[in-house]
Design a protein around this motif. Sequence first.
Motif, PDB file in Angstrom:
ATOM      1  N   ASP A 347     -37.280  20.778  19.419  1.00 41.53           N
ATOM      2  CA  ASP A 347     -36.971  19.498  18.772  1.00 41.53           C
ATOM      3  C   ASP A 347     -38.130  18.959  17.930  1.00 41.53           C
ATOM      4  OD1 ASP A 347     -38.787  18.809  20.659  1.00 41.53           O
ATOM      5  OD2 ASP A 347     -37.507  17.440  21.788  1.00 41.53           O
ATOM      6  N   ASP A 348     -39.197  19.780  17.757  1.00 37.66           N
ATOM      7  CA  ASP A 348     -40.364  19.363  16.989  1.00 37.66           C
ATOM      8  C   ASP A 348     -41.074  18.178  17.659  1.00 37.66           C
ATOM      9  OD1 ASP A 348     -42.053  19.834  14.826  1.00 37.66           O
ATOM     10  OD2 ASP A 348     -41.151  18.209  13.657  1.00 37.66           O
ATOM     11  N   GLY A 349     -40.802  17.936  18.933  1.00 38.86           N
ATOM     12  CA  GLY A 349     -41.404  16.791  19.629  1.00 38.86           C
ATOM     13  C   GLY A 349     -42.879  17.008  19.905  1.00 38.86           C
ATOM     14  N   ARG A 350     -43.635  15.917  20.014  1.00 34.02           N
ATOM     15  CA  ARG A 350     -45.059  15.987  20.338  1.00 34.02           C
ATOM     16  C   ARG A 350     -45.369  14.969  21.433  1.00 34.02           C
ATOM     17  NH1 ARG A 350     -44.392  19.328  17.165  1.00 34.02           N
ATOM     18  NH2 ARG A 350     -45.531  19.904  15.297  1.00 34.02           N
ATOM     19  N   PRO A 351     -44.799  15.167  22.623  1.00 30.64           N
ATOM     20  CA  PRO A 351     -45.083  14.191  23.670  1.00 30.64           C
ATOM     21  C   PRO A 351     -46.529  14.323  24.149  1.00 30.64           C
ATOM     22  CG  PRO A 351     -43.910  16.067  24.572  1.00 30.64           C
ATOM     23  CD  PRO A 351     -43.991  16.293  23.090  1.00 30.64           C
ATOM     24  N   THR A 352     -47.065  13.254  24.706  1.00 33.44           N
ATOM     25  CA  THR A 352     -48.353  13.362  25.400  1.00 33.44           C
ATOM     26  C   THR A 352     -48.019  13.690  26.846  1.00 33.44           C
ATOM     27  OG1 THR A 352     -49.574  11.970  23.904  1.00 33.44           O
ATOM     28  CG2 THR A 352     -50.345  11.986  26.175  1.00 33.44           C
ATOM     29  N   ASP A 353     -48.455  14.869  27.268  1.00 31.74           N
ATOM     30  CA  ASP A 353     -48.032  15.384  28.566  1.00 31.74           C
ATOM     31  C   ASP A 353     -49.165  15.135  29.573  1.00 31.74           C
ATOM     32  OD1 ASP A 353     -45.995  17.842  29.602  1.00 31.74           O
ATOM     33  OD2 ASP A 353     -47.899  17.672  30.635  1.00 31.74           O
ATOM     34  N   ILE A 354     -48.895  14.287  30.555  1.00 27.84           N
ATOM     35  CA  ILE A 354     -49.927  14.018  31.563  1.00 27.84           C
ATOM     36  C   ILE A 354     -49.403  14.497  32.905  1.00 27.84           C
ATOM     37  CG2 ILE A 354     -51.421  12.276  32.592  1.00 27.84           C
ATOM     38  CD1 ILE A 354     -51.057  10.554  30.215  1.00 27.84           C
ATOM     39  N   SER A 355     -50.110  15.449  33.517  1.00 27.24           N
ATOM     40  CA  SER A 355     -49.650  15.929  34.817  1.00 27.24           C
ATOM     41  C   SER A 355     -50.790  15.860  35.832  1.00 27.24           C
ATOM     42  CB  SER A 355     -49.124  17.362  34.737  1.00 27.24           C
ATOM     43  OG  SER A 355     -49.422  17.951  33.507  1.00 27.24           O
ATOM     44  N   VAL A 356     -50.428  15.426  37.032  1.00 24.91           N
ATOM     45  CA  VAL A 356     -51.405  15.421  38.124  1.00 24.91           C
ATOM     46  C   VAL A 356     -51.267  16.800  38.782  1.00 24.91           C
ATOM     47  CG1 VAL A 356     -52.152  14.276  40.245  1.00 24.91           C
ATOM     48  CG2 VAL A 356     -51.110  12.938  38.390  1.00 24.91           C
ATOM     49  N   LEU A 357     -52.249  17.660  38.547  1.00 26.69           N
ATOM     50  CA  LEU A 357     -52.119  19.048  39.000  1.00 26.69           C
ATOM     51  C   LEU A 357     -52.740  19.265  40.368  1.00 26.69           C
ATOM     52  CD1 LEU A 357     -52.686  20.951  35.641  1.00 26.69           C
ATOM     53  CD2 LEU A 357     -50.541  20.341  36.748  1.00 26.69           C
ATOM     54  N   SER A 358     -53.516  18.288  40.831  1.00 27.63           N
ATOM     55  CA  SER A 358     -54.019  18.332  42.208  1.00 27.63           C
ATOM     56  C   SER A 358     -54.193  16.877  42.643  1.00 27.63           C
ATOM     57  CB  SER A 358     -55.353  19.078  42.257  1.00 27.63           C
ATOM     58  OG  SER A 358     -55.978  18.878  43.500  1.00 27.63           O
ATOM     59  N   LYS A 360     -55.686  15.682  45.822  1.00 26.57           N
ATOM     60  CA  LYS A 360     -56.938  15.338  46.490  1.00 26.57           C
ATOM     61  C   LYS A 360     -57.765  16.588  46.699  1.00 26.57           C
ATOM     62  CE  LYS A 360     -58.691  12.370  50.010  1.00 26.57           C
ATOM     63  NZ  LYS A 360     -58.906  12.288  51.367  1.00 26.57           N
ATOM     64  N   PRO A 361     -58.863  16.774  45.995  1.00 30.20           N
ATOM     65  CA  PRO A 361     -59.349  15.924  44.916  1.00 30.20           C
ATOM     66  C   PRO A 361     -58.367  15.940  43.740  1.00 30.20           C
ATOM     67  CG  PRO A 361     -60.584  17.990  45.008  1.00 30.20           C
ATOM     68  CD  PRO A 361     -59.659  17.993  46.178  1.00 30.20           C
ATOM     69  N   THR A 362     -58.527  14.954  42.884  1.00 28.38           N
ATOM     70  CA  THR A 362     -57.527  14.749  41.827  1.00 28.38           C
ATOM     71  C   THR A 362     -57.897  15.502  40.542  1.00 28.38           C
ATOM     72  OG1 THR A 362     -57.121  12.564  42.730  1.00 28.38           O
ATOM     73  CG2 THR A 362     -56.318  12.954  40.501  1.00 28.38           C
ATOM     74  N   LEU A 363     -56.921  16.206  40.001  1.00 29.46           N
ATOM     75  CA  LEU A 363     -57.092  16.788  38.664  1.00 29.46           C
ATOM     76  C   LEU A 363     -55.926  16.326  37.805  1.00 29.46           C
ATOM     77  CD1 LEU A 363     -58.458  18.650  36.582  1.00 29.46           C
ATOM     78  CD2 LEU A 363     -56.909  20.452  37.359  1.00 29.46           C
ATOM     79  N   ILE A 364     -56.268  15.611  36.732  1.00 28.15           N
ATOM     80  CA  ILE A 364     -55.234  15.142  35.804  1.00 28.15           C
ATOM     81  C   ILE A 364     -55.369  15.923  34.504  1.00 28.15           C
ATOM     82  CG2 ILE A 364     -54.388  13.149  34.479  1.00 28.15           C
ATOM     83  CD1 ILE A 364     -55.520  11.391  36.754  1.00 28.15           C
ATOM     84  N   CYS A 365     -54.278  16.528  34.077  1.00 32.61           N
ATOM     85  CA  CYS A 365     -54.298  17.272  32.823  1.00 32.61           C
ATOM     86  C   CYS A 365     -53.666  16.375  31.755  1.00 32.61           C
ATOM     87  CB  CYS A 365     -53.516  18.564  33.011  1.00 32.61           C
ATOM     88  SG  CYS A 365     -53.458  19.534  31.519  1.00 32.61           S
ATOM     89  N   LEU A 366     -54.457  16.037  30.747  1.00 33.96           N
ATOM     90  CA  LEU A 366     -54.020  15.088  29.715  1.00 33.96           C
ATOM     91  C   LEU A 366     -53.895  15.859  28.408  1.00 33.96           C
ATOM     92  CD1 LEU A 366     -53.723  12.351  28.303  1.00 33.96           C
ATOM     93  CD2 LEU A 366     -56.118  11.909  28.724  1.00 33.96           C
ATOM     94  N   PHE A 367     -52.693  16.328  28.105  1.00 31.96           N
ATOM     95  CA  PHE A 367     -52.504  17.104  26.882  1.00 31.96           C
ATOM     96  C   PHE A 367     -51.930  16.185  25.805  1.00 31.96           C
ATOM     97  CE2 PHE A 367     -50.100  19.814  24.015  1.00 31.96           C
ATOM     98  CZ  PHE A 367     -51.144  20.590  23.561  1.00 31.96           C
TER      99      PHE A 367
END
Length: 381
Positions: A347-358, A360-367
Amino acid sequence: MQPEKFDAVVLGGGIFGCYAALYLAGKGAKVALFEKEGQLFQKASLVNQARLHGGYHYPRSIATAALSDAHKERFTREHRQFVNSSFEKYYAIDRFGSFTDAGQFERFCQYLKIPCTRIPAHPLFNFQRLEALYLTTEYSFDPVLLRQFYVHKVETTPKITVRKSARLEAVQKTTDSWAMTFRNAEQTQPGPGMRCESPIVINATYAATNAVNRLFGVRDLDLTHEISEIAFFTSEQFKNKGLTVMDGPFSSIMPFGLSGFLSLSSVAYTHHKISYENLPHFNCQVPEDPTCVPEAPGICTTCPRRPKSNAYKMLRQMQQYFTNAAQFTHWFSYFTIKSKLKTSYIDDGRPTDISVLSEKPTLICLFAGKVNSIYEIEKIV
Ligand SMILES: Cc1cc2nc3c(=O)[nH]c(=O)nc-3n(C[C@H](O)[C@H](O)[C@H](O)COP(=O)(O)OP(=O)(O)OC[C@H]3O[C@@H](n4cnc5c(N)ncnc54)[C@H](O)[C@@H]3O)c2cc1C
């Protein structure tokens, strides 16, 4: 040496990393911001078309369009001195090969409640190629001024420690923290690394997202990467104007913030090389140059192996939409890697993808998607 302890570590010194670091510091956290290059803001946050998206660009992705429109006002308000809001911004539909026609575009704008006025005739535009031309309300931010603003802000905020030329090399998980070792990115031989610990890490490294995720032992995002060119022009007749032709393999020219230059990009010629792998693999990466590898891509604009410019091909494509009254002069081009979620092919979309991948401890992936969606991090942290 004991590792330095922080409440949060942000990886990547583009606009998303800088904003995340400032946001966390504003909440009272002691933050470290690590950037692989010698300077912040050298990649996508500097080399982009500078469109302050108002939604018009995504008639096939209502989600991206609505998200851009949602943040437009706040981004404009908070960055007013770096935003060019005083030019005429036109959108047009190509008569041939467009995925969207005039009726669909008008319905889409009505649905989003974004203004668009149909212009029946104009001396600068070629209506033999354009099915419809619309005057819209869309602005342009100035990446160079934004860079000055954010670099100054992160470097003068007492709660933020900025470390440049620092490439993440190794990660260990303890009970509630990440222990990280960084190497000086300019150092070719392995040496004693810089170490730090934190219970929260935000990965805002864009083209290097998966390389960094892998160091944390978490899943990849499905990405593609393109070495992209933005060409800079001036035009006496077309200054203070912008045109984006929709919706498919077309092109766009518009003011690059307040710089006086017009930035030109074209779906057919901007993207020189494509890597369909999750890490950005390109045949211009060579073993003799350790500053640009798939695990840690470098700066394309200053790379001696950057692609030959397509500026004139882009211009020839763009000129089909103009009458002879508009003339353009090319000055220079910037290059960088553009990374996209593979799903954007639908769809040619460009969402900002934020995922909590862990947790504790916390890892946030901010694409990152669009620049004005920097605020999305506030929903998670
Ligand atoms: C050609 C092009 C045109 C675009 N046009 C627009 C537009 O008109 N409007 C719009 O809103 N958006 C546009 N975008 C999208 C927008 O530019 C990006 O989404 C946004 O700039 C990404 O910001 P970022 O901070 O996540 O990434 P970047 O600015 O790329 O920053 C990531 C940083 O992470 C660093 N890094 C990498 N690996 C490591 C590591 N291991 N350790 C530490 N640091 C690391 C990099 O060196 C880099 O400085 C465009 C993008 C491109 C490429």
